[in-house]
Enzyme design. Sequence first.
Site, PDB file in Angstrom:
ATOM      1  N   ASN A   9     -84.803  59.026 -13.062  1.00 51.42           N
ATOM      2  CA  ASN A   9     -85.923  58.295 -13.649  1.00 51.42           C
ATOM      3  C   ASN A   9     -86.746  57.646 -12.565  1.00 51.42           C
ATOM      4  O   ASN A   9     -87.703  56.929 -12.846  1.00 51.42           O
ATOM      5  CB  ASN A   9     -85.405  57.194 -14.604  1.00 51.42           C
ATOM      6  N   ASN A  10     -86.352  57.897 -11.305  1.00 55.69           N
ATOM      7  CA  ASN A  10     -87.025  57.256 -10.176  1.00 55.69           C
ATOM      8  C   ASN A  10     -88.202  58.131  -9.747  1.00 55.69           C
ATOM      9  O   ASN A  10     -88.039  59.191  -9.150  1.00 55.69           O
ATOM     10  CB  ASN A  10     -86.008  57.088  -9.033  1.00 55.69           C
ATOM     11  N   LYS A  13     -88.366  59.201  -6.070  1.00 59.54           N
ATOM     12  CA  LYS A  13     -87.466  60.299  -5.707  1.00 59.54           C
ATOM     13  C   LYS A  13     -88.040  61.634  -6.179  1.00 59.54           C
ATOM     14  O   LYS A  13     -87.997  62.627  -5.457  1.00 59.54           O
ATOM     15  CB  LYS A  13     -86.100  60.110  -6.376  1.00 59.54           C
ATOM     16  N   ASP A  69     -77.486  60.776  -5.648  1.00 67.39           N
ATOM     17  CA  ASP A  69     -77.181  59.353  -5.550  1.00 67.39           C
ATOM     18  C   ASP A  69     -77.216  58.998  -4.074  1.00 67.39           C
ATOM     19  O   ASP A  69     -76.770  59.778  -3.231  1.00 67.39           O
ATOM     20  CB  ASP A  69     -75.818  59.035  -6.163  1.00 67.39           C
ATOM     21  N   LYS A 172     -91.581  60.760   6.586  1.00 69.63           N
ATOM     22  CA  LYS A 172     -90.283  60.435   5.956  1.00 69.63           C
ATOM     23  C   LYS A 172     -89.711  61.685   5.269  1.00 69.63           C
ATOM     24  O   LYS A 172     -88.519  61.982   5.396  1.00 69.63           O
ATOM     25  CB  LYS A 172     -90.431  59.290   4.941  1.00 69.63           C
ATOM     26  N   HIS A 177     -82.765  61.489   4.778  1.00 67.67           N
ATOM     27  CA  HIS A 177     -81.515  61.894   4.143  1.00 67.67           C
ATOM     28  C   HIS A 177     -81.767  62.819   2.961  1.00 67.67           C
ATOM     29  O   HIS A 177     -81.089  63.819   2.778  1.00 67.67           O
ATOM     30  CB  HIS A 177     -80.771  60.625   3.686  1.00 67.67           C
ATOM     31  N   ARG A 178     -82.787  62.468   2.155  1.00 71.09           N
ATOM     32  CA  ARG A 178     -83.069  63.285   0.969  1.00 71.09           C
ATOM     33  C   ARG A 178     -83.601  64.653   1.395  1.00 71.09           C
ATOM     34  O   ARG A 178     -83.238  65.679   0.804  1.00 71.09           O
ATOM     35  CB  ARG A 178     -84.058  62.552   0.048  1.00 71.09           C
TER      36      ARG A 178
HETATM   37  P1  IMP Z   1     -79.992  55.408  -6.308  1.00 72.71           P
HETATM   38  O1  IMP Z   1     -79.669  56.689  -5.612  1.00 72.71           O
HETATM   39  O2  IMP Z   1     -81.229  55.550  -7.147  1.00 72.71           O
HETATM   40  O3  IMP Z   1     -78.824  54.828  -7.063  1.00 72.71           O
HETATM   41  O4  IMP Z   1     -80.416  54.388  -5.176  1.00 72.71           O
HETATM   42  C1  IMP Z   1     -79.572  53.416  -4.655  1.00 72.71           C
HETATM   43  C2  IMP Z   1     -80.368  52.350  -3.932  1.00 72.71           C
HETATM   44  O5  IMP Z   1     -80.826  52.867  -2.696  1.00 72.71           O
HETATM   45  C3  IMP Z   1     -81.609  51.835  -4.676  1.00 72.71           C
HETATM   46  O6  IMP Z   1     -81.735  50.461  -4.403  1.00 72.71           O
HETATM   47  C4  IMP Z   1     -82.740  52.594  -4.058  1.00 72.71           C
HETATM   48  O7  IMP Z   1     -83.925  51.854  -4.106  1.00 72.71           O
HETATM   49  C5  IMP Z   1     -82.236  52.776  -2.649  1.00 72.71           C
HETATM   50  N1  IMP Z   1     -82.742  54.021  -2.090  1.00 72.71           N
HETATM   51  C6  IMP Z   1     -82.469  55.279  -2.520  1.00 72.71           C
HETATM   52  N2  IMP Z   1     -83.130  56.171  -1.762  1.00 72.71           N
HETATM   53  C7  IMP Z   1     -83.825  55.450  -0.852  1.00 72.71           C
HETATM   54  C8  IMP Z   1     -84.714  55.814   0.188  1.00 72.71           C
HETATM   55  O8  IMP Z   1     -85.047  56.987   0.433  1.00 72.71           O
HETATM   56  N3  IMP Z   1     -85.235  54.798   0.898  1.00 72.71           N
HETATM   57  C9  IMP Z   1     -84.915  53.479   0.680  1.00 72.71           C
HETATM   58  N4  IMP Z   1     -84.111  53.093  -0.288  1.00 72.71           N
HETATM   59  C10 IMP Z   1     -83.572  54.078  -1.053  1.00 72.71           C
END
Ligand code: IMP
Length: 193
Positions: A9-10, A13, A69, A172, A177-178
Amino acid sequence: MKKFVFATNNIHKLEEVEAIIGKKIEIFSLKDIGCVTDIPETSDTLEGNALQKARFIYEKYHKDCFADDTGLEVEALGGAPGVYSARYAGEAHNSEANMRKLLLELEGVENRKARFRTVFALILNGKEHLFEGIVNGEITKTRRGMSGFGYDPIFVPDGYTQTFAEMGDALKNKISHRAIGVQKLCKFLNTLQ
Ligand code: IMP
């Protein structure tokens, strides 16, 4: 063209992954398939959470899908916040509060080494596959930059002087990482053709 649901839902991402993958794969968001559920993430590992999200979609919608994740692992904090990165400062998933807490925890700490680790779980024809992307770097002492999301304003990847939030999306999305995780996923898909 292969079609996948990206179980997130992000919106940040989704945009990043679409930009990294380009036109090679057609990606559907949760909104596109009418899924409005907040998919549970109750595992204590990134792998577990990524699989949990992908399985939820596969079991309910029977569509090939992937989920990610991500955690920020800080060496001086024994790998915290790690899998709990989103809720580091509480349940609110508030990036500002999360960064504030992390900078406070690291006040006076010399070792600023950290890494972003992403795990992608892919379910294709009912089979599960995992792909990992890691980028090493350091936590800054103050927030810098406006782009990106989450912890981007306080993370400088190794070999660079700008934070993820200062360098902008284009760079970026080449080194993150992504990006590394998605490239591995794409490479795997290419081996199937
Ligand atoms: P999730 O994968 O959506 O559970 O993200 C976990 C946490 O890491 C959240 O607070 C995101 O905002 C943060 N996060 C995930 N990916 C990134 C990124 O690429 N840059 C900075 N923060 C990230």
